[in-house]
Enzyme design. Sequence first.
Site, PDB file in Angstrom:
ATOM      1  N   ASP A 106     -17.283  16.539 -51.623  1.00  0.00           N
ATOM      2  CA  ASP A 106     -18.429  17.346 -51.183  1.00  0.00           C
ATOM      3  C   ASP A 106     -18.099  18.019 -49.862  1.00  0.00           C
ATOM      4  O   ASP A 106     -17.226  17.556 -49.115  1.00  0.00           O
ATOM      5  CB  ASP A 106     -19.663  16.449 -50.987  1.00  0.00           C
TER       6      ASP A 106
HETATM    7  N1  URA Z   1     -18.714  10.866 -54.281  1.00  0.00           N
HETATM    8  C1  URA Z   1     -19.601  11.625 -53.582  1.00  0.00           C
HETATM    9  O1  URA Z   1     -20.797  11.379 -53.620  1.00  0.00           O
HETATM   10  N2  URA Z   1     -19.109  12.637 -52.862  1.00  0.00           N
HETATM   11  C2  URA Z   1     -17.808  12.935 -52.752  1.00  0.00           C
HETATM   12  O2  URA Z   1     -17.435  13.875 -52.062  1.00  0.00           O
HETATM   13  C3  URA Z   1     -16.901  12.137 -53.480  1.00  0.00           C
HETATM   14  C4  URA Z   1     -17.386  11.107 -54.247  1.00  0.00           C
END
Ligand code: URA
Length: 239
Positions: A106
């Site tokens: 993310d």
């Molecule tokens: N899980 C998440 O919630 N975000 C990420 O960036 C990676 C795994």
Amino acid sequence: MAMERLDKLLASTGRWSRREVKELIARGRVLVDGQPARRPEDKCDPQQASIQVDGEGVDCAPFVYIMLHKPGGLLSATQDKKQATVLDLLPEHLRRRGLFPVGRLDKDTEGLLLLTDDGPLGHELLSPRKHVDKVYYARVDGRVDQQDVDALAKGVTLGDGLTCLPADLEPLGDGSECLVTLREGKYHQVKRMLAARGKPVVYLKRLSMGPLKLDENLDKGQWRPLTDRELRALKASRG
Ligand code: URA
């Protein structure tokens, strides 16, 4: 590796066009095993030959594998019309090679991101069938406890009814921090799993992917090529 034309090899690094390579060779700026290259169409084996341009060694390996310490605030994408992406951290000649991130983090997630132009390897590492473990460090609002550990081990059902594969949860300290190990990669998975347990994530960082561990010497935003040893281990981890 098979013998390849010198101009093709040098152009494949993304640093020069074929026309520029021709020019470099004509000006005697390209050495192969210490001798000036004579013609663009001369062939050599990039794994055996030492190739230099202006006295600097050039790595003509067919694929590039980069370990990046992703900072928050960048998209894990190859390009975006409005926002900066992780590719913006790399020099132009690597961006031109068509590297892509192996699995997305993310925008606000930090940590280990592998970038490569080796499509088959990238896709295999992402395949749920290959079970490549990904370990995340998370800080949560609240404290994770044994019930959360048991729930993740069974497979958490998310808000939209999707059930996750069993995952490992290891509380750290007072439980406001933890390690989560996933074997798949659903959208926002760690955040959604812990939110489903009533412990929303406030900070998330990926520490490892299979045998690949985030190099502690890399500050946020820094990167380096994988070592031969890391690459061998990663290839072996595909099962
Ligand atoms: N899980 C998440 O919630 N975000 C990420 O960036 C990676 C795994």
